[in-house]
Each structure stands twice: as structure tokens, then as C-alpha cells.
Write a protein that holds these residues in place. Structure first.
Motif, PDB file in Angstrom:
ATOM      1  N   ALA A  24      43.729  42.627  44.237  1.00 21.81           N
ATOM      2  CA  ALA A  24      43.991  41.785  42.991  1.00 21.81           C
ATOM      3  C   ALA A  24      43.865  42.861  41.819  1.00 21.81           C
ATOM      4  O   ALA A  24      44.674  43.198  40.674  1.00 21.81           O
ATOM      5  N   ALA A  25      42.542  43.865  41.884  1.00 15.93           N
ATOM      6  CA  ALA A  25      42.318  44.678  40.965  1.00 15.93           C
ATOM      7  C   ALA A  25      43.196  45.611  40.564  1.00 15.93           C
ATOM      8  O   ALA A  25      43.723  46.034  39.514  1.00 15.93           O
ATOM      9  N   ARG A  26      44.030  46.273  41.701  1.00 17.67           N
ATOM     10  CA  ARG A  26      44.716  47.431  41.688  1.00 17.67           C
ATOM     11  C   ARG A  26      46.266  46.862  41.078  1.00 17.67           C
ATOM     12  O   ARG A  26      46.821  47.269  40.505  1.00 17.67           O
ATOM     13  N   GLY A  27      46.332  45.305  41.224  1.00 20.65           N
ATOM     14  CA  GLY A  27      47.341  44.579  40.963  1.00 20.65           C
ATOM     15  C   GLY A  27      47.470  44.555  39.413  1.00 20.65           C
ATOM     16  O   GLY A  27      48.729  44.629  39.067  1.00 20.65           O
ATOM     17  N   PHE A  28      46.505  44.833  38.780  1.00 21.18           N
ATOM     18  CA  PHE A  28      46.571  44.462  37.294  1.00 21.18           C
ATOM     19  C   PHE A  28      46.073  45.929  36.892  1.00 21.18           C
ATOM     20  O   PHE A  28      46.201  46.014  35.461  1.00 21.18           O
ATOM     21  N   GLY A  29      46.181  46.943  37.546  1.00 19.00           N
ATOM     22  CA  GLY A  29      46.133  48.281  36.972  1.00 19.00           C
ATOM     23  C   GLY A  29      44.745  48.942  37.003  1.00 19.00           C
ATOM     24  O   GLY A  29      44.408  50.020  36.681  1.00 19.00           O
TER      25      GLY A  29
END
Length: 262
Positions: free
Chosen positions: A63-68
């Protein structure tokens, strides 16, 4: 002086499992996870070299990598965010002067809280510091209500005149008998700044009895004779509240709406 922000986040919270991935609706009706809103709060802090989400859970990392966000994976052995920070700093290619631990459940943390903390760390005698906020009437009422109804909410701080901490508690300290004429109560803000050496010492100390009883990681410093420097900050009209229990979702969403935070 170089500073980085770490945002520890774990899925297996005893009070609120899966908390980092809980959706919070902003002023425009957009839903974002708790961990994304905490990361966005960190993005607003000036003078920071880098920001990392720390976790041992693949769902949070994805999830964290998904928002950058940049992510550092830490072990499931870490019992709290400070231990997680101690693990993560060893992964950095270049050790910063200051590590800021911005709790992953504190999306309402104003940037000036963190900036005041970093500024205090310019004094090289300060090894570990944390902000405190004088309770306003609304926050104090929430504190007292939570305890009366058997919920563990925010944390209060008791300190000496020089700003060094005496104690932190999930009880409301000092005792509040009359909300219409309360004593001075300080709300502990869930942010910490450490020197790398202070983190390494912390990781080598065992969990102490009052840390275990209160469930407050910063008490390990006090139990081992280390000074915790409290840094008073101003709310400037912003209501500060952490997401500790499901009831806090509505409280935080109300602030997001009031402040126009998307």
C-alpha cells in the motif's frame, strides 16, 4: 544537520488490528488509508532529507509503495516503533544526525510540531526529544471521557520545570476532578527524535516494568536513566488526535473536514 523521518506501521495492533490500512475520508470525500495520511503529514515537514515507512507486513508495504512512499522492511521481532527505528537506521547507507519517529497513527500531526522537534535537536546535548501540547478543553474532555468509558486513548506527560520528562501515562495526569476548573495537563504528541547512538542504546535495553505496564515505549529511556526532553508546541487552532481506537476515526474525519484536508 541532516534529519530523516521514519513512519513505523504494523498490522497486528492489539487494540485495532489492521489500523494502518483503515480508510479515512477527507474534506472532499476522498478516502485515503491512515498510513497514507500519516505519510502526507510527514511530506509537509521542511528540512527533511528523506521519509521512509517502516513495516514487517507485506500488505502495508504494498500500500505504501502504491502511493509513492519509500519502504524499509523490518523484522516482526520489533516490539515498538523505536525498536523498529533502531533496526531501520542500520539499513541506511549514510547515517543521519537525527532520526524522527512519526507514528503511523498520527495523521493530524502538524508540520510545525516536527520542525520544532528537529530544531531542538540542534543542541547536541539532547539525545532524545518529544513534543508536548497543553490540552485544550475539547482534548481534555476526550481524554477524561475515554478513561471513564474504559478506553485507552491519548497519552499525558508530566515534566520538570526544565522540560525533562518525569513520566508518561495513558491515564490523565495530573488527576482531573473538575473539567470546569482543570489542572494543567500536557498531551504527549506521538513523535520522537533521536540521535543514532540513543537508538542503539535503546535497542540494547530490556523492556522495563513500567514500559510494559503502560505500553509506552518512551518510558524505557526514563527507566534506564536517560533524559527525555519535552518540547512544548502550539496547536495554532489545530485539533491533534491520534487514531488509537475505532471511535477515533470519526474524530479524525471531523478534523479533516473542518481543516479542509483532502
Amino acid at each position: 544537520m541532516s534529519a530523516v523521518i521514519f513512519i513505523p506501521a504494523r498490522y497486528a495492533s492489539s487494540r485495532y488490528p489492521g489500523k494502518p490500512l483503515v480508510d479515512l475520508t477527507g474534506a472532499t470525500g476522498v478516502k485515503k488509508t491512515l498510513i497514507q495520511r500519516s505519510w502526507e503529514a510527514a511530506q509537509a515537514v521542511s528540512g527533511v532529507k528523506a521519509i521512509y515507512v517502516l513495516t514487517d507486513d507485506d500488505r502495508i508495504a504494498e500500500a505504501a509503495r502504491g502511493f509513492g512512499a519509500d519502504v524499509l522492511m523490518t523484522s516482526s521481532d520489533a516490539r515498538n516503533g523505536t525498536e523498529r527505528c533502531a533496526e531501520a537506521v542500520a539499513q541506511l547507507a549514510v547515517e543521519p544526525d537525527v532520526i524522527v519517529n512519526l507514528q503511523g497513527d498520527a495523521p493530524l500531526t502538524p508540520s510545525w510540531f516536527v520542525e520544532a522537534l528537529i530544531e531542538r535537536m540542534v543542541d547536541w546535548h539532547v539525545q532524545m526529544a518529544t513534543p508536548v501540547l497543553r490540552c485544550d478543553a475539547e482534548t481534555l474532555a476526550n481524554f477524561v471521557t475515554d478513561r471513564r468509558e474504559g478506553r485507552v486513548g491519548g497519552t499525558t506527560a508530566v515534566m520538570k520545570s526544565d522540560g525533562s520528562a518525569i513520566y508518561f501515562s495513558k491515564e490523565v495526569l495530573p488527576y482531573v476532578g473538575d473539567l470546569s476548573n482543570p489542572p494543567e495537563v500536557w498531551h504527549h504528541v506521538g513523535v520522537y527524535a533521536y540521535r543514532p547512538d540513543a537508538l542503539r542504546r535503546y535497542a540494547g535495553w530490556p523492556e522495563g516494568p513500567i514500559e510494559k505496564a503502560e505500553g509506552l515505549e518512551q518510558l524505557r529511556f526514563i527507566e534506564n536513566g536517560a533524559t527525555v526532553t519535552c518540547v512544548p508546541v502550539e496547536a495554532k487552532g489545530r485539533v491533534f488526535w491520534e487514531l488509537n481506537n475505532p471511535v477515533d476515526v470519526a474524530r479524525i474525519e471531523a478534523v479533516l473536514s473542518k481543516e479542509g484536508i483532502a
